[in-house]
Scaffold this motif. Sequence first.
Motif, PDB file in Angstrom:
ATOM      1  N   LEU A 131      -9.971  18.891  -6.096  1.00  0.00           N
ATOM      2  CA  LEU A 131      -9.903  20.041  -6.999  1.00  0.00           C
ATOM      3  C   LEU A 131      -8.775  19.881  -8.007  1.00  0.00           C
ATOM      4  N   ASP A 132      -8.944  20.464  -9.158  1.00  0.00           N
ATOM      5  CA  ASP A 132      -7.875  20.507 -10.157  1.00  0.00           C
ATOM      6  C   ASP A 132      -6.966  21.675  -9.781  1.00  0.00           C
ATOM      7  N   PHE A 133      -5.870  21.397  -9.092  1.00  0.00           N
ATOM      8  CA  PHE A 133      -5.031  22.463  -8.563  1.00  0.00           C
ATOM      9  C   PHE A 133      -4.325  23.253  -9.660  1.00  0.00           C
ATOM     10  N   ALA A 134      -4.210  22.660 -10.847  1.00  0.00           N
ATOM     11  CA  ALA A 134      -3.600  23.395 -11.962  1.00  0.00           C
ATOM     12  C   ALA A 134      -4.510  24.520 -12.442  1.00  0.00           C
ATOM     13  N   GLN A 135      -5.825  24.342 -12.242  1.00  0.00           N
ATOM     14  CA  GLN A 135      -6.788  25.348 -12.688  1.00  0.00           C
ATOM     15  C   GLN A 135      -7.431  26.089 -11.528  1.00  0.00           C
ATOM     16  N   CYS A 136      -7.075  25.725 -10.314  1.00  0.00           N
ATOM     17  CA  CYS A 136      -7.751  26.268  -9.136  1.00  0.00           C
ATOM     18  C   CYS A 136      -7.379  27.728  -8.920  1.00  0.00           C
ATOM     19  N   ASN A 137      -8.335  28.519  -8.419  1.00  0.00           N
ATOM     20  CA  ASN A 137      -8.083  29.935  -8.166  1.00  0.00           C
ATOM     21  C   ASN A 137      -7.546  30.202  -6.759  1.00  0.00           C
ATOM     22  N   LEU A 138      -7.238  29.143  -6.026  1.00  0.00           N
ATOM     23  CA  LEU A 138      -6.533  29.256  -4.745  1.00  0.00           C
ATOM     24  C   LEU A 138      -5.369  28.282  -4.749  1.00  0.00           C
ATOM     25  N   SER A 139      -4.261  28.682  -4.159  1.00  0.00           N
ATOM     26  CA  SER A 139      -3.061  27.859  -4.179  1.00  0.00           C
ATOM     27  C   SER A 139      -3.050  26.858  -3.037  1.00  0.00           C
ATOM     28  N   ALA A 140      -2.175  25.859  -3.184  1.00  0.00           N
ATOM     29  CA  ALA A 140      -2.078  24.793  -2.190  1.00  0.00           C
ATOM     30  C   ALA A 140      -1.733  25.329  -0.813  1.00  0.00           C
ATOM     31  N   PHE A 141      -0.946  26.408  -0.756  1.00  0.00           N
ATOM     32  CA  PHE A 141      -0.546  26.907   0.558  1.00  0.00           C
ATOM     33  C   PHE A 141      -1.704  27.529   1.326  1.00  0.00           C
ATOM     34  N   LEU A 142      -2.831  27.787   0.676  1.00  0.00           N
ATOM     35  CA  LEU A 142      -4.029  28.248   1.365  1.00  0.00           C
ATOM     36  C   LEU A 142      -5.010  27.105   1.641  1.00  0.00           C
ATOM     37  N   LEU A 143      -5.024  26.094   0.768  1.00  0.00           N
ATOM     38  CA  LEU A 143      -5.992  25.015   0.895  1.00  0.00           C
ATOM     39  C   LEU A 143      -5.515  23.901   1.819  1.00  0.00           C
ATOM     40  N   PHE A 144      -4.277  23.462   1.650  1.00  0.00           N
ATOM     41  CA  PHE A 144      -3.791  22.300   2.383  1.00  0.00           C
ATOM     42  C   PHE A 144      -3.778  22.478   3.904  1.00  0.00           C
ATOM     43  N   PRO A 145      -3.413  23.659   4.448  1.00  0.00           N
ATOM     44  CA  PRO A 145      -3.412  23.780   5.909  1.00  0.00           C
ATOM     45  C   PRO A 145      -4.777  23.546   6.540  1.00  0.00           C
ATOM     46  N   GLU A 146      -5.861  23.945   5.840  1.00  0.00           N
ATOM     47  CA  GLU A 146      -7.196  23.707   6.385  1.00  0.00           C
ATOM     48  C   GLU A 146      -7.524  22.219   6.410  1.00  0.00           C
ATOM     49  N   VAL A 147      -7.135  21.499   5.359  1.00  0.00           N
ATOM     50  CA  VAL A 147      -7.365  20.059   5.331  1.00  0.00           C
ATOM     51  C   VAL A 147      -6.475  19.371   6.368  1.00  0.00           C
ATOM     52  N   ALA A 148      -5.239  19.869   6.506  1.00  0.00           N
ATOM     53  CA  ALA A 148      -4.323  19.310   7.505  1.00  0.00           C
ATOM     54  C   ALA A 148      -4.904  19.426   8.907  1.00  0.00           C
ATOM     55  N   ARG A 149      -5.578  20.514   9.187  1.00  0.00           N
ATOM     56  CA  ARG A 149      -6.183  20.709  10.506  1.00  0.00           C
ATOM     57  C   ARG A 149      -7.219  19.619  10.787  1.00  0.00           C
ATOM     58  N   TYR A 150      -8.014  19.290   9.765  1.00  0.00           N
ATOM     59  CA  TYR A 150      -8.999  18.219   9.920  1.00  0.00           C
ATOM     60  C   TYR A 150      -8.310  16.897  10.253  1.00  0.00           C
ATOM     61  N   TYR A 151      -7.288  16.543   9.475  1.00  0.00           N
ATOM     62  CA  TYR A 151      -6.619  15.264   9.710  1.00  0.00           C
ATOM     63  C   TYR A 151      -5.952  15.226  11.083  1.00  0.00           C
ATOM     64  N   TYR A 152      -5.402  16.342  11.520  1.00  0.00           N
ATOM     65  CA  TYR A 152      -4.772  16.378  12.832  1.00  0.00           C
ATOM     66  C   TYR A 152      -5.800  16.141  13.932  1.00  0.00           C
ATOM     67  N   GLU A 153      -6.968  16.744  13.776  1.00  0.00           N
ATOM     68  CA  GLU A 153      -7.987  16.623  14.816  1.00  0.00           C
ATOM     69  C   GLU A 153      -8.591  15.229  14.882  1.00  0.00           C
ATOM     70  N   ILE A 154      -8.613  14.505  13.755  1.00  0.00           N
ATOM     71  CA  ILE A 154      -9.148  13.128  13.822  1.00  0.00           C
ATOM     72  C   ILE A 154      -8.058  12.132  14.195  1.00  0.00           C
ATOM     73  N   GLY A 155      -6.842  12.618  14.433  1.00  0.00           N
ATOM     74  CA  GLY A 155      -5.773  11.751  14.902  1.00  0.00           C
ATOM     75  C   GLY A 155      -4.827  11.238  13.843  1.00  0.00           C
ATOM     76  N   ASN A 156      -4.992  11.669  12.596  1.00  0.00           N
ATOM     77  CA  ASN A 156      -4.092  11.236  11.521  1.00  0.00           C
ATOM     78  C   ASN A 156      -2.979  12.272  11.365  1.00  0.00           C
ATOM     79  N   LYS A 157      -2.046  12.246  12.313  1.00  0.00           N
ATOM     80  CA  LYS A 157      -0.993  13.255  12.335  1.00  0.00           C
ATOM     81  C   LYS A 157      -0.088  13.154  11.115  1.00  0.00           C
ATOM     82  N   ASP A 158       0.179  11.940  10.647  1.00  0.00           N
ATOM     83  CA  ASP A 158       1.088  11.768   9.509  1.00  0.00           C
ATOM     84  C   ASP A 158       0.539  12.463   8.264  1.00  0.00           C
ATOM     85  N   ARG A 159      -0.758  12.316   8.023  1.00  0.00           N
ATOM     86  CA  ARG A 159      -1.364  12.960   6.856  1.00  0.00           C
ATOM     87  C   ARG A 159      -1.366  14.480   7.020  1.00  0.00           C
ATOM     88  N   ALA A 160      -1.611  14.966   8.234  1.00  0.00           N
ATOM     89  CA  ALA A 160      -1.581  16.402   8.484  1.00  0.00           C
ATOM     90  C   ALA A 160      -0.200  16.971   8.202  1.00  0.00           C
TER      91      ALA A 160
END
Length: 396
Positions: free
Chosen positions: A293-322
């Motif tokens: 997404l273009d975060f400069a134009q996005c209607n949701l901020s990173a603090f709402l989007l990134f934690p959901e993506v972090a959850r995915y990475y944590y569950e697949i075992g990529n803790k560093d990316r989470a």
Amino acid sequence: MESNKILSMESRAPALEVRDWVRGEALASFQPGKVYILEFCGTSCDGCERAMLNLIELQESYKDSGVEVVAVAAHERAASAEEVRSKLVAWLAKFPELNFPVGIDDTGAMDTLWMEPSFSIVIPRVFVIDRDGSIAFIGHPDKLHDVLPQVLDGTWRTSAQAKATESERIAGDEPKARKHALLQPIRGKLRAACEIGDWKTALAAVEEGIALDPDNYNLRATQVDLLLNKICDMETGLAVLWQFVREAIDRGGAHWLVTAMMRIFHPVVGCQSLPAAERFAMGKELSEHIMALDFAQCNLSAFLLFPEVARYYYEIGNKDRAVELLELALKSLDGPDPDIRGLKKNLKRYLLQTLANYKGEEVCYDDVCVVPRTNISTGATPKAETKNLDERGALE
């Protein structure tokens, strides 16, 4: 009781029809010479807690400038008026520094006078009443940091910004209000079915709603939740969830993408959990599109989007990316955007707690430190900020 045909900026403020005041001194009417902020709030509203904290700060900051905040809970539901009152009183206990009056209206009068004629269907919602008794602003409480100083110095209502803001609001809210009215009978069916645990009838009501309003991502989320968490139909639920994911990707909107992502890692209660392979396949596709997404134009901020993506990475075992994504989400809270000022206190501890859980060690950010918890789920994006994002709910 009659409402204004349309309530907008420059309209005369309607009357206050509050059945009961539960905190603070009762307000009978708006007095000339003062600026009032009237907030519509609710105990189950997905942004009302942070809005209340924001308004407490505003009232303290502007208490010597002739500003008075007042809140009304007009959408509470319970078996009796006393239960409504008790429910609200319990919720208000979360705000020990509350410095403005709060009332209840369970008669529908405030909706008829204020919300409906202004095309307002979501809470929290604020109305700013100027010193002459006219409406100066209708919108989300987060916008007050920018609007209120201009109202107080008398420049807001004549400004091009105010006119553009109001035109944009009406253009966006009016079609939503029409859809909301169209869905009113379905809301009744869904509510009645859920109260007695008739999940098949509830599902039929939601599907009827989707046919009327196919652009409502919250309806899609409710459909998935009913199938997977209530009816326990894994085969159908998984197919519907995949359909939701694909449509979210096709549409490309941040709200669709993050809401679909939340359904994937939403705990399944009393039913069979989603197969890991399916969850990870959906999560991979959604994560890639969210991060593109273009975060400069996005209607949701990173603090709402990134934690959901972090959850995915944590569950697949990529803790560093989470961990990296959660740290970026925390940093985004320090941005200059005035719309996030009221979010910082609410979100910082949630994000820090998730970060501590993922790292398995104490973490600190600014003046806040938290230790990991071992008995909670891996995801900890705050419910108050993400359940429905900007909406009162799928059919609320």
